[in-house]
Scaffold this motif. Structure first.
Motif, PDB file in Angstrom:
ATOM      1  N   ARG A  35      45.330  87.262  -1.110  1.00 53.48           N
ATOM      2  CA  ARG A  35      46.143  86.033  -1.118  1.00 53.48           C
ATOM      3  C   ARG A  35      47.596  86.349  -1.461  1.00 53.48           C
ATOM      4  NH1 ARG A  35      47.950  82.006   1.245  1.00 53.48           N
ATOM      5  NH2 ARG A  35      48.562  80.249  -0.051  1.00 53.48           N
ATOM      6  N   CYS A  36      47.812  87.260  -2.395  1.00 49.13           N
ATOM      7  CA  CYS A  36      49.181  87.645  -2.750  1.00 49.13           C
ATOM      8  C   CYS A  36      49.878  88.301  -1.565  1.00 49.13           C
ATOM      9  CB  CYS A  36      49.178  88.563  -3.965  1.00 49.13           C
ATOM     10  SG  CYS A  36      48.672  87.727  -5.485  1.00 49.13           S
ATOM     11  N   ARG A  37      49.155  89.119  -0.822  1.00 53.13           N
ATOM     12  CA  ARG A  37      49.725  89.746   0.375  1.00 53.13           C
ATOM     13  C   ARG A  37      50.157  88.676   1.370  1.00 53.13           C
ATOM     14  NH1 ARG A  37      48.592  94.950   2.808  1.00 53.13           N
ATOM     15  NH2 ARG A  37      49.838  94.973   4.676  1.00 53.13           N
ATOM     16  N   GLU A  38      49.304  87.699   1.605  1.00 52.95           N
ATOM     17  CA  GLU A  38      49.638  86.618   2.541  1.00 52.95           C
ATOM     18  C   GLU A  38      50.907  85.899   2.103  1.00 52.95           C
ATOM     19  OE1 GLU A  38      44.965  85.638   3.680  1.00 52.95           O
ATOM     20  OE2 GLU A  38      46.056  84.303   2.316  1.00 52.95           O
ATOM     21  N   LEU A  39      50.989  85.558   0.828  1.00 47.33           N
ATOM     22  CA  LEU A  39      52.162  84.847   0.306  1.00 47.33           C
ATOM     23  C   LEU A  39      53.417  85.702   0.396  1.00 47.33           C
ATOM     24  CD1 LEU A  39      50.531  83.220  -2.834  1.00 47.33           C
ATOM     25  CD2 LEU A  39      51.301  82.023  -0.763  1.00 47.33           C
ATOM     26  N   ALA A  92      54.580  86.151   4.047  1.00 41.45           N
ATOM     27  CA  ALA A  92      55.147  84.889   4.529  1.00 41.45           C
ATOM     28  C   ALA A  92      56.534  84.651   3.944  1.00 41.45           C
ATOM     29  CB  ALA A  92      54.218  83.732   4.173  1.00 41.45           C
ATOM     30  N   ASP A  93      56.792  85.228   2.768  1.00 40.86           N
ATOM     31  CA  ASP A  93      58.093  85.082   2.102  1.00 40.86           C
ATOM     32  C   ASP A  93      59.061  86.218   2.470  1.00 40.86           C
ATOM     33  OD1 ASP A  93      59.622  83.461   0.231  1.00 40.86           O
ATOM     34  OD2 ASP A  93      59.440  85.113  -1.202  1.00 40.86           O
ATOM     35  N   GLY A  94      58.655  87.092   3.395  1.00 45.52           N
ATOM     36  CA  GLY A  94      59.553  88.139   3.876  1.00 45.52           C
ATOM     37  C   GLY A  94      59.478  89.464   3.155  1.00 45.52           C
ATOM     38  N   TRP A  95      58.465  89.667   2.315  1.00 42.59           N
ATOM     39  CA  TRP A  95      58.323  90.917   1.565  1.00 42.59           C
ATOM     40  C   TRP A  95      57.617  91.977   2.392  1.00 42.59           C
ATOM     41  CZ3 TRP A  95      59.703  92.127  -3.527  1.00 42.59           C
ATOM     42  CH2 TRP A  95      60.251  91.075  -4.268  1.00 42.59           C
ATOM     43  N   ALA A 111      58.856  95.277  -1.319  1.00 41.62           N
ATOM     44  CA  ALA A 111      60.315  95.348  -1.230  1.00 41.62           C
ATOM     45  C   ALA A 111      60.846  94.164  -0.441  1.00 41.62           C
ATOM     46  CB  ALA A 111      60.743  96.649  -0.563  1.00 41.62           C
ATOM     47  N   LYS A 112      61.959  93.622  -0.925  1.00 37.34           N
ATOM     48  CA  LYS A 112      62.653  92.541  -0.232  1.00 37.34           C
ATOM     49  C   LYS A 112      64.084  92.479  -0.740  1.00 37.34           C
ATOM     50  CE  LYS A 112      62.751  87.569   0.516  1.00 37.34           C
ATOM     51  NZ  LYS A 112      62.169  86.276   0.167  1.00 37.34           N
ATOM     52  N   GLU A 113      65.022  92.499   0.179  1.00 37.95           N
ATOM     53  CA  GLU A 113      66.438  92.308  -0.140  1.00 37.95           C
ATOM     54  C   GLU A 113      66.908  93.213  -1.274  1.00 37.95           C
ATOM     55  OE1 GLU A 113      66.735  88.093  -0.843  1.00 37.95           O
ATOM     56  OE2 GLU A 113      66.345  87.614   1.259  1.00 37.95           O
ATOM     57  N   GLY A 114      66.483  94.467  -1.259  1.00 35.69           N
ATOM     58  CA  GLY A 114      66.927  95.442  -2.246  1.00 35.69           C
ATOM     59  C   GLY A 114      66.112  95.488  -3.523  1.00 35.69           C
ATOM     60  N   ARG A 115      65.215  94.551  -3.713  1.00 40.56           N
ATOM     61  CA  ARG A 115      64.345  94.566  -4.896  1.00 40.56           C
ATOM     62  C   ARG A 115      63.069  95.325  -4.542  1.00 40.56           C
ATOM     63  NH1 ARG A 115      61.102  89.560  -7.654  1.00 40.56           N
ATOM     64  NH2 ARG A 115      60.240  90.735  -9.395  1.00 40.56           N
ATOM     65  N   ILE A 116      62.692  96.261  -5.381  1.00 42.91           N
ATOM     66  CA  ILE A 116      61.462  97.031  -5.211  1.00 42.91           C
ATOM     67  C   ILE A 116      60.587  96.783  -6.427  1.00 42.91           C
ATOM     68  CG2 ILE A 116      60.457  99.342  -5.083  1.00 42.91           C
ATOM     69  CD1 ILE A 116      63.065 100.187  -3.632  1.00 42.91           C
ATOM     70  N   VAL A 161      56.672  87.806  -9.164  1.00 43.26           N
ATOM     71  CA  VAL A 161      57.185  88.551  -8.018  1.00 43.26           C
ATOM     72  C   VAL A 161      57.985  87.642  -7.100  1.00 43.26           C
ATOM     73  CG1 VAL A 161      56.587  89.956  -6.003  1.00 43.26           C
ATOM     74  CG2 VAL A 161      55.306  90.235  -8.135  1.00 43.26           C
ATOM     75  N   LEU A 162      57.400  86.517  -6.711  1.00 44.66           N
ATOM     76  CA  LEU A 162      58.073  85.634  -5.762  1.00 44.66           C
ATOM     77  C   LEU A 162      59.094  84.723  -6.420  1.00 44.66           C
ATOM     78  CD1 LEU A 162      54.988  84.645  -3.574  1.00 44.66           C
ATOM     79  CD2 LEU A 162      56.566  86.581  -3.290  1.00 44.66           C
TER      80      LEU A 162
END
Length: 95
Positions: A11-15, A18-21, A40-45, A88-89
């Motif tokens: 479920r976390c993977r799906e979310l 969907a949020d671009g991670w 990773a998303k927008e420079g955050r790892i 995370v999100l």
């Protein structure tokens, strides 16, 4: 049938996706206790270790998480979808 940990992770993977991670499995070849996923998303790892609800890290995992955090890596241990959403999100649950 998947266990509680894999259901939370799925479920976390799906979310996250969907949020671009970016959401990838990781493994260290020379060490045990590596966190489960690289996000990773927008420079955050973020490295995430998924646990079944209410479960805690094994001692070797505690050492690995501590060492990574000491090196400046963001590592989060997640045992619920809600925790993942918050930590995370960045979702607060407020509209």
């Amino acid at each position: 049938m998947p266990g509680p940990e894999s259901r939370v992770e799925k479920r976390c993977r799906e979310l996250a996706e969907a949020d671009g991670w970016m959401f990838e499995k990781i493994k260290f070849l020379s060490r045990i206790g590596c966190p489960d996923r690289f996000l990773a998303k927008e420079g955050r790892i973020v490295l995430v270790e998924f646990k079944a609800p209410g479960k805690v890290l094994e001692p070797h995992q505690q050492v690995m998480v501590w060492e990574l955090q000491q090196a400046g890596i963001e590592v989060i241990v997640v045992d619920t979808v809600r925790q993942f959403e918050r930590e995370v999100l960045g979702w607060t649950g407020e509209d």
